[in-house]
Motif scaffolding. Structure first.
Motif, PDB file in Angstrom:
ATOM      1  N   PHE A  59      -4.318   1.237   4.773  1.00 37.12           N
ATOM      2  CA  PHE A  59      -4.586   1.943   6.029  1.00 37.12           C
ATOM      3  C   PHE A  59      -5.690   1.246   6.812  1.00 37.12           C
ATOM      4  O   PHE A  59      -5.601   1.061   8.034  1.00 37.12           O
ATOM      5  CB  PHE A  59      -4.970   3.391   5.730  1.00 37.12           C
ATOM      6  N   PHE A  60      -6.760   0.832   6.117  1.00 32.34           N
ATOM      7  CA  PHE A  60      -7.863   0.160   6.789  1.00 32.34           C
ATOM      8  C   PHE A  60      -7.472  -1.239   7.252  1.00 32.34           C
ATOM      9  O   PHE A  60      -7.872  -1.678   8.332  1.00 32.34           O
ATOM     10  CB  PHE A  60      -9.077   0.080   5.862  1.00 32.34           C
ATOM     11  N   LEU A  61      -6.699  -1.952   6.433  1.00 33.63           N
ATOM     12  CA  LEU A  61      -6.294  -3.306   6.806  1.00 33.63           C
ATOM     13  C   LEU A  61      -5.412  -3.314   8.049  1.00 33.63           C
ATOM     14  O   LEU A  61      -5.453  -4.260   8.838  1.00 33.63           O
ATOM     15  CB  LEU A  61      -5.558  -3.975   5.643  1.00 33.63           C
ATOM     16  N   ILE A 117       2.236  -4.485   5.821  1.00 35.17           N
ATOM     17  CA  ILE A 117       1.446  -3.274   5.605  1.00 35.17           C
ATOM     18  C   ILE A 117       2.010  -2.121   6.430  1.00 35.17           C
ATOM     19  O   ILE A 117       2.136  -0.992   5.948  1.00 35.17           O
ATOM     20  CB  ILE A 117      -0.023  -3.526   5.980  1.00 35.17           C
ATOM     21  N   SER A 118       2.351  -2.412   7.685  1.00 40.83           N
ATOM     22  CA  SER A 118       2.844  -1.375   8.583  1.00 40.83           C
ATOM     23  C   SER A 118       4.162  -0.777   8.113  1.00 40.83           C
ATOM     24  O   SER A 118       4.371   0.443   8.207  1.00 40.83           O
ATOM     25  CB  SER A 118       3.009  -1.957   9.998  1.00 40.83           C
ATOM     26  N   PHE A 119       5.056  -1.618   7.611  1.00 40.64           N
ATOM     27  CA  PHE A 119       6.393  -1.149   7.231  1.00 40.64           C
ATOM     28  C   PHE A 119       6.425  -0.494   5.847  1.00 40.64           C
ATOM     29  O   PHE A 119       7.118   0.496   5.647  1.00 40.64           O
ATOM     30  CB  PHE A 119       7.378  -2.313   7.264  1.00 40.64           C
ATOM     31  N   TRP A 120       5.668  -1.050   4.886  1.00 43.01           N
ATOM     32  CA  TRP A 120       5.765  -0.569   3.499  1.00 43.01           C
ATOM     33  C   TRP A 120       4.409  -0.216   2.869  1.00 43.01           C
ATOM     34  O   TRP A 120       4.279   0.794   2.197  1.00 43.01           O
ATOM     35  CB  TRP A 120       6.457  -1.611   2.622  1.00 43.01           C
ATOM     36  N   GLY A 121       3.401  -1.067   3.071  1.00 42.13           N
ATOM     37  CA  GLY A 121       2.127  -0.898   2.363  1.00 42.13           C
ATOM     38  C   GLY A 121       1.407   0.395   2.685  1.00 42.13           C
ATOM     39  O   GLY A 121       0.827   1.029   1.793  1.00 42.13           O
ATOM     40  N   MET A 251       4.151   8.108   6.728  1.00 40.31           N
ATOM     41  CA  MET A 251       5.538   7.762   6.395  1.00 40.31           C
ATOM     42  C   MET A 251       5.770   6.260   6.472  1.00 40.31           C
ATOM     43  O   MET A 251       5.050   5.536   7.168  1.00 40.31           O
ATOM     44  CB  MET A 251       6.494   8.467   7.363  1.00 40.31           C
ATOM     45  N   SER A 252       6.786   5.800   5.772  1.00 44.41           N
ATOM     46  CA  SER A 252       7.191   4.398   5.878  1.00 44.41           C
ATOM     47  C   SER A 252       7.917   4.186   7.196  1.00 44.41           C
ATOM     48  O   SER A 252       8.406   5.131   7.826  1.00 44.41           O
ATOM     49  CB  SER A 252       8.105   4.023   4.711  1.00 44.41           C
ATOM     50  N   PHE A 253       7.996   2.935   7.610  1.00 40.50           N
ATOM     51  CA  PHE A 253       8.662   2.626   8.877  1.00 40.50           C
ATOM     52  C   PHE A 253      10.141   2.990   8.821  1.00 40.50           C
ATOM     53  O   PHE A 253      10.705   3.475   9.801  1.00 40.50           O
ATOM     54  CB  PHE A 253       8.500   1.135   9.196  1.00 40.50           C
ATOM     55  N   GLY A 254      10.761   2.782   7.655  1.00 41.39           N
ATOM     56  CA  GLY A 254      12.176   3.122   7.506  1.00 41.39           C
ATOM     57  C   GLY A 254      12.428   4.600   7.704  1.00 41.39           C
ATOM     58  O   GLY A 254      13.411   4.999   8.336  1.00 41.39           O
TER      59      GLY A 254
END
Length: 387
Positions: A59-61, A117-121, A251-254
């Motif tokens: 989240f921070f990254l 990170i945005s999509f899964w992390g 939530m994940s991007f998917g």
């Protein structure tokens, strides 16, 4: 040229690692204090808090990578400009465009990393954080009170004891007020009580002796005397400050994409929630691109302000990023409120900064300064002439 690109890329990587480490360190101190205050008087160790922080790192990254990328590029080119390395390279026939492969590759790598990170992390980290947080509260917690201080760690329940022995759990002159019951308020008062915590069962039992129960419901007040009375509390309620509901930002991007296509797949059909889903979807797309946009934007800015000391350059870069982030935050707010489509409000900062970066790159390569910048730099000329 290979040596030049390699050296630029190496310096960018070093500065990026240093910047991210410093920023994460600052956040770690603040979050450790916050998490420690949450688990105050509970048996939560330093390593457990570090583990929780590790799961928050994605989240921070997502927020830190764009600014760290910008700072790395800006400080690298500012140093090269201050040390006259750019002048020497141009005198050797190396144009600014020929220096771009290294920073462009670096910014692209950071963009791909942020997309991951945005999509899964992010979703993985938040899921693990909530799971571990609840696990620690249920298995490691022990409830303790401070004498003469009202304790409100449990939502809707207030504890007080005049004398406390946390080792034995014995309380003197204990008072408990329970406001969690709808349309009623229950107060328990007893000269003696005892706390027994059972982490493996995730419960706390408080046993009162020789006291009274006051129950108020509307205009009616009932008083009951007792010889022994016990109440049980769930340790999981200690985490009331952390909601475990399904939020769009977790939530994940998917899943965000699936809910945008079929709102019935989400936890709510509320219009405001759907706007948050839509805004978060575009936020996950535009924020990683900020690494590439801000990185390229930093190059002409470093050229324009060549000769500036690095400490002032750092403040300048932070200020410019603040402008970008403010625009981005306003775009998020407007998207969630429905004032404007997030597809417009969240893309606008990137489009604007791309335009400024392209224009600045053109002038920097031609060793010219835009007219507006020249005017600003010469604002104090009349005053100097008078002096």
């Amino acid at each position: 040229m290979k040596l030049l690109q390699r050296q630029i890329f190496l310096e960018l990587s070093k500065l990026f690692g240093l910047t991210v480490s410093c920023l994460l360190g600052l956040i770690l101190v603040g979050r450790m204090l916050q998490l420690r205050s949450l688990f105050l008087s509970q048996d939560i160790g330093f390593l457990h808090i570090l583990e929780l922080f590790f799961y928050l790192t994605p989240f921070f990254l997502l927020l830190l990578t764009p600014i760290a990328t910008m700072l790395s590029v800006f400080l690298t080119y500012l140093r090269m400009s201050t040390d006259n390395e750019l002048i020497a390279l141009k005198a050797s026939g190396v144009s600014l465009y020929r220096m771009l492969p290294a920073p462009a590759l670096f910014c692209l790598m950071m963009t791909l990393f942020t997309f991951f990170i945005s999509f899964w992390g992010l979703a993985w980290g938040m899921d693990m954080f909530k799971t571990k947080l609840y696990h620690f509260a249920r298995t490691n917690s022990r409830f303790a009170l401070q004498p003469g201080i009202f304790n409100k760690e449990f939502p809707g329940v207030t504890f007080y004891a005049h004398q406390v022995n946390n080792e034995t759990g014995e309380l003197k002159f204990a008072f408990v007020r329970d406001e969690s019951i709808k349309d009623a308020s229950v107060v328990i008062v007893a000269p003696e009580a005892r706390i027994e915590s059972t982490p493996e069962l995730a419960t706390i039992q408080i046993t009162f002796r020789n006291g009274k129960i006051f129950r108020e419901s509307g205009d009616e007040l009932n008083v009951l005397r007792f010889g022994k009375y016990s109440i049980k509390l769930d340790l999981g309620r200690l985490l009331a400050g952390f909601t475990f509901e399904d939020k769009a930002k977790d939530m994940s991007f998917g899943r965000l994409s699936a809910i945008r296509g079929d709102p019935t797949l989400g936890p709510s059909l509320d219009e405001r929630f759907q706007r948050k889903i839509n805004t978060e979807y575009f936020k996950r797309l535009t924020m990683p691109l900020g690494c590439l946009v801000l990185g390229m934007f930093a190059i002409p800015i470093a050229y324009v302000f060549r000769g500036l000391k690095q400490q002032y350059g750092l403040l300048l870069a932070m200020g410019l990023f603040l402008v970008y982030y403010t625009m981005f935050s306003i775009g998020v707010s407007m998207g969630e409120s429905g004032a404007i489509s997030p597809s417009i409000s969240l893309w606008a900062p990137n489009v604007l900064f791309v335009f400024v970066a392209g224009t600045g790159m053109y002038y920097a390569n031609r060793e010219r300064t835009p007219t507006v910048v020249q005017w600003l730099l010469h604002l104090r000329s009349p005053k100097e002439a008078e002096a």
